[in-house]
Design a protein around this motif. Structure first.
Motif, short mmCIF file in Angstrom:
data_model
loop_
_atom_site.label_atom_id
_atom_site.label_comp_id
_atom_site.label_asym_id
_atom_site.label_seq_id
_atom_site.Cartn_x
_atom_site.Cartn_y
_atom_site.Cartn_z
N TRP A 196 0.95 -1.08 0.09
CA TRP A 196 0.10 -0.10 0.08
C TRP A 196 0.70 1.31 -0.19
N TYR A 197 0.34 2.45 0.12
CA TYR A 197 1.03 3.71 -0.04
C TYR A 197 1.46 3.79 1.51
N GLU A 198 3.04 4.19 1.66
CA GLU A 198 3.76 4.06 2.81
C GLU A 198 4.34 5.37 3.03
N GLY A 199 4.23 6.38 1.99
CA GLY A 199 4.95 7.78 2.24
C GLY A 199 6.41 7.70 2.29
N ALA A 200 7.10 8.73 2.71
CA ALA A 200 8.58 8.87 2.56
C ALA A 200 9.07 9.76 3.38
N GLY A 201 10.09 9.79 4.22
CA GLY A 201 10.60 11.04 4.90
C GLY A 201 10.53 10.63 6.35
N ILE A 202 10.55 11.57 7.18
CA ILE A 202 10.49 11.75 8.63
C ILE A 202 8.98 12.07 8.81
N TYR A 203 8.18 11.03 8.81
CA TYR A 203 6.71 11.22 8.90
C TYR A 203 5.96 11.10 10.12
N ARG A 204 6.85 10.92 11.38
CA ARG A 204 6.38 11.09 12.68
C ARG A 204 7.30 12.09 13.41
N ASP A 205 7.03 12.30 14.61
CA ASP A 205 7.69 12.98 15.57
C ASP A 205 8.96 12.68 15.94
N VAL A 206 9.94 13.59 16.37
CA VAL A 206 11.23 13.40 16.37
C VAL A 206 11.31 14.28 17.80
N TYR A 207 12.06 13.70 18.61
CA TYR A 207 12.58 14.43 20.06
C TYR A 207 13.86 14.57 20.32
N LEU A 208 14.39 15.57 20.95
CA LEU A 208 15.79 15.69 21.51
C LEU A 208 15.68 15.29 23.03
N VAL A 209 16.01 14.33 23.73
CA VAL A 209 15.99 14.08 25.33
C VAL A 209 17.51 14.18 25.92
N LYS A 210 17.18 15.04 26.90
CA LYS A 210 18.34 15.16 27.99
C LYS A 210 18.15 14.68 29.46
N THR A 211 18.96 14.06 29.92
CA THR A 211 18.77 13.27 31.23
C THR A 211 20.20 13.43 31.79
N ASP A 212 20.29 13.24 33.26
CA ASP A 212 21.46 12.87 33.76
C ASP A 212 21.80 11.40 33.15
N THR A 213 23.21 11.23 33.52
CA THR A 213 23.54 10.11 33.08
C THR A 213 23.11 8.84 33.85
N LEU A 214 22.51 9.13 34.98
CA LEU A 214 21.78 8.02 35.67
C LEU A 214 20.18 8.37 35.42
N HIS A 215 19.63 7.36 34.68
CA HIS A 215 18.30 7.70 34.39
C HIS A 215 17.41 6.30 34.27
N LEU A 241 16.74 1.04 34.80
CA LEU A 241 17.57 2.12 35.01
C LEU A 241 19.08 1.88 34.35
N VAL A 242 19.57 2.91 33.78
CA VAL A 242 20.94 2.77 33.02
C VAL A 242 21.82 3.84 33.92
N ASN A 243 23.04 3.65 33.74
CA ASN A 243 24.17 4.62 34.20
C ASN A 243 25.15 4.76 33.05
N ARG A 244 25.15 5.89 32.52
CA ARG A 244 25.92 6.14 31.51
C ARG A 244 27.12 6.79 31.72
N GLY A 245 27.42 6.99 33.03
CA GLY A 245 28.53 7.76 33.44
C GLY A 245 29.66 6.76 33.74
N ARG A 246 30.73 7.37 34.32
CA ARG A 246 32.04 6.64 34.45
C ARG A 246 32.20 6.14 36.06
N LYS A 247 31.18 6.49 37.01
CA LYS A 247 31.33 6.07 38.40
C LYS A 247 30.07 5.21 38.89
#
Length: 824
Positions: A196-215, A241-247
């Protein structure tokens, strides 16, 4: 604290190949070109540290030729420009801007060529953001997406329907380090996912997400019901939970439930320690007293706030909406909160008139509300994972959903897509069933059984609260591979009511009497809004029933097998009434959609299976379903009553009503009062211009009336909000406005086909136009559109801030119209 920033504005777009843009590089961050800053943007196209500067100093370059030296050494392209690029906001479907083509390879997919488009976003981040975790999240890019950031290649994503994202943290430029550049390539030439027709491109929302390295991780909470006990619900909160930091970090996870009024409804807290670059999942049991159960009639939502607290400071908060309800499926059908609920469903593709697949949330809600008004209570996302924005709306409005996996494959790529769908969507109470596949060619084979076992195992590892099904086309003899069949909780059967399938449900039921079944796809009935005769040249189907056949397209086959589609609506609902254990129906489809223009060939460019057209304008059979699926008194008579030159001709009238009796009144004279039939009630009358009325009765009293007046010559345009009561929009909001024509007495002209020019002034813009004509090749964004069967639709979007916009419509020889809309 967490910031989730909608990243839909400020993009630049280029259609065509802007490259080549490399994915591999000789030196770190050295791709340059469109993947990095350009002249006029802040920063260096290729970052040079002390080592790089020393290295370059060993190979002197003439003044002003430093970039040429870098290009030679790194293979970078530092001379590109943004010539030919233009500003766009998301969501965006660039296929809507292309001309229609008779090329056979894309005919079934909407008659638009495949191609490549690029999106580029330049943004800055403050120095204060350094030390945070920075990520970008895409809800959907069609089709194969490649993503670059600040001279580095991030990766590819191949599904046009699943969400994905990337960690940008270490690649970001902060403060005076310069601008940041995000580049996305969307390529639809790598192969279709659907027919069927599927379109093309960035057709849904985009988000920039900022968090603490522990989140809390992306889709990191899973709130589900463990058990309903007297007076309370025992809920389980699983939080990753994820810890993307170094300690190593030690903190506490607080989970607080709130009801729909914001009142605290339950809580739990647990301490934890997490290693550097590690992750862990915590499980908390929370009692929810006197829970209000989610259902279509009472779509009550709760909120879980997950807070990460370290040394008394909240470093991250993650909010999850959820509902409390049970969903089970037995041989009697769906049980929601222990009560049987017949599924009155439709199957839906995700495009819309004027904007393709790039549907803002307001248009998603418009479509859902049109279905609810018809009495539908269920939505099958066909055939792919649903847009998360759509699921939010279904949660809030009480629409049940079948969320569907795209393909029956257990490759690591497809397993990843399945995991992402389940993890993203499993908190939505509206999602009551998972569907793993649709009409797979390998369905029932030993290989398919092996792959399904793997898929089901992966799914149930992530969610055990919903039944699992598929949508199958079984052979007319009802042959079934038990090994394959027994993998599912439910066997979905497509078109069991159709002679094409040989009514195979009876045969399968006899062999497996204790199994659970669902009519997962039904009807596929052709009709064109406003058409009351078949017309091959205009690609139109008679609303009373087409003689054209899906199986053997042609213009002179009145007795062809399958004429009018796979089955009539009456067959679909009648089959379920005779086999109530089959769960309900999912009509193909709720709305017309681009592509699959059966039974026609070019110049047809869209389907005609919809209960509504591509604009959401109801066809006559919308009222057939409404008569069966709603209880508020209603009546509808087809056709309209404007037939110039056909005076005295015998006209067929069909009435749909949920009342006991119906009467036709023509020009004040009764043509007879009849007991309403189970499907419809019919009359035949000579056409006499004037007033035609359909009157419905309960207990002998009039309870509903519909009036058709014979229209004269078109005199004036009129604009009306569709699905919204007052001409007001929130800032950034989107809406549908209908355009139609009145005669000199103010009567609607149902046959009007005037060409109308639309214009938006003030605080807003025109996104696109549509009219529901399955053979109209007008450009979506072009401001001129011909009315079809008396109507057209304008999709408008308000700007930011409080102001007003005005939509104007003009047509030669007609009085114009203007609709002023307040933006708040």
């Amino acid at each position: 604290m967490r910031e989730k920033i909608l990243f839909n504005s400020g993009w630049q777009f280029y259609y065509g190949e802007a490259g080549p843009i490399h994915k591999t590089v000789k030196k770190s961050g050295g791709l340059g070109g469109l993947t990095s800053v350009l002249p006029g943007e802040r920063g260096e196209a290729v970052k040079l540290g002390p080592a790089g500067k020393f290295f370059l100093s060993m190979i002197p370059a003439p003044a002003g030729e430093e970039n040429a030296l870098l290009e030679m050494l790194l293979g970078s392209d530092l001379k590109v420009s943004l010539k030919g690029w233009r500003a766009v906001d998301l969501p965006h479907d660039w296929k809507t801007e292309l001309e229609y083509t008779p090329e056979k390879s894309v005919f079934m997919a909407g008659a638009k060529e495949n191609g490549v488009g690029y999106y580029r976003r330049v943004f800055s981040l403050a120095r204060e953001d350094e030390g945070k975790h920075i990520a970008v999240e895409f809800n959907g890019v069609c089709r194969s997406a490649s993503v670059w950031f600040n001279g580095c290649f991030l990766g590819d994503h191949y599904s046009g329907y699943t969400s994905f994202g990337f960690d940008l943290t270490d690649l970001v430029n902060y403060g005076d380090e310069g601008d940041n550049v995000l580049l996305v390539r969307a390529d639809t030439t790598t192969g279709d996912e659907g027919w069927w027709y599927e379109g093309a491109g960035i057709y849904r929302d985009v988000y920039l997400v900022k968090t603490d390295t522990l989140h809390v991780d992306t889709w990191g909470t899973y709130i589900h019901l463990d058990k309903l006990v007297k007076g309370s619900a025992r809920m389980i909160a699983e939080t990753t939970l994820v810890n993307r930091g170094r300690k190593t970090r030690s903190a506490r996870l607080d989970t607080v439930f709130s009801d729909d009024q914001g009142n605290k409804a339950g809580s739990a807290a647990v301490p934890f320690t997490i290693e550097p670059l590690g992750s862990l999942t915590l499980i908390q049991e929370i009692s929810l007293p006197e829970p209000r159960l989610w259902s279509p009639e009472t779509p009550v939502l709760y909120t879980a706030l997950s807070s990460v607290v370290e040394n008394g400071v909240t470093v991250d908060q993650y909010e999850t909406s959820f509902g409390v309800r049970t969903a089970a499926y037995t041989a009697e059908g769906l049980l929601l909160n222990g009560k049987p609920i017949p599924l009155k469903g439709t199957c839906i593709h995700q495009d819309f008139a004027g904007i393709g697949t790039a549907l803002p949330a307001d248009i998603q809600e418009y479509k859902i509300r049109k279905l609810l008004e018809m009495g539908s209570n269920a939505y099958r996302s066909a055939h792919h994972p649903a847009d998360p924005a759509l699921l939010d709306i279904c949660d809030r409005l009480g629409m049940l959903v079948i969320d569907e996996n795209r393909l029956l494959e257990s490759s690591e790529l497809r397993l990843g897509d399945l995991r992402d769908m389940v993890k993203r969507d499993r908190n939505h109470p509206s999602v009551v069933l998972w569907s793993l596949c649709n009409e797979e060619m390998i369905g029932g084979s030993p290989q398919a059984a092996r792959m399904l076992q793997r898929l089901v195992g992966e799914l149930r590892r992530l969610d055990t609260t919903r039944p699992v099904m598929s949508a199958e086309l079984l052979p007319p003899g009802g042959e079934l591979n038990p090994e394959y069949f027994n993998i599912f909780d439910i066997l979905g059967l497509n078109y069991p009511e159709s002679p094409l399938m040989g009514n195979n449900l009876d045969k399968v039921k006899a062999a497996y009497p204790e199994a659970s079944y669902l009519n997962s796809e039904t009807a596929s009935y052709f009709s064109t809004r406003g058409a009351y005769a078949d017309d091959w040249e205009r690609c139109q189907n008679n609303n009373f029933g087409s003689r054209f056949s899906m199986m053997a397209p042609g213009k002179d086959i009145p007795n062809a097998f399958g004429a009018g589609g796979t089955a009539r609506p009456e067959q679909a609902l009648g089959f379920y009434a005779a086999n109530p254990y089959s769960g309900g129906v999912f009509i193909w489809t709720g709305f017309d959609y681009r592509g699959e223009p059966s039974p026609f060939l070019w110049p047809a460019i869209s389907s005609q299976f919809g209960i509504m057209d591509t604009c959401g304008f109801p066809k006559d059979y919308y009222y057939y379903y409404k008569a069966h699926w709603t209880t508020r008194p209603m009546v509808h008579v087809m056709p309209h009553w404007t037939w110039p030159g056909r005076e005295g001709e015998l006209m067929r009238l069909r009435v749909f009503s949920n009342c006991e009796e119906a009467e036709i009144v023509e020009n004040g004279r009764s043509a007879g009062r009849k007991t309403c039939g189970s499907d419809w009630t019919e009359w035949e009358l000579p056409y006499t211009p004037g007033v035609l009325e359909a009157v419905a009765y309960r207990d002998g009293k009039e309870v509903a009336r519909e009036i058709h007046k014979t229209a004269g010559a078109p005199a004036a345009l009129v604009l009306a909000p569709e699905g919204w009561a007052e001409p007001r929009l929130r800032a950034g909001g989107t809406a549908v406005v209908s355009a139609s024509v009145l005669d000199g007495s103010g009567n609607a002209v149902p046959t009007a086909d005037n060409s109308v020019t639309f214009e938006v002034t003030g605080n807003g813009r025109l996104l696109g136009l549509g009219n529901g004509d399955p053979a109209d090749h007008s450009a979506d964004a072009y401001p001129v559109r011909r009315l079809f069967a008396g109507k057209a639709a304008a999709i408008i979007q308000a700007g930011t801030g409080k102001d007003r916009l005005v939509l104007k419509a003009a047509s030669p020889g007609l009085a114009g119209a203007a609709l002023e809309i307040t933006v708040r």
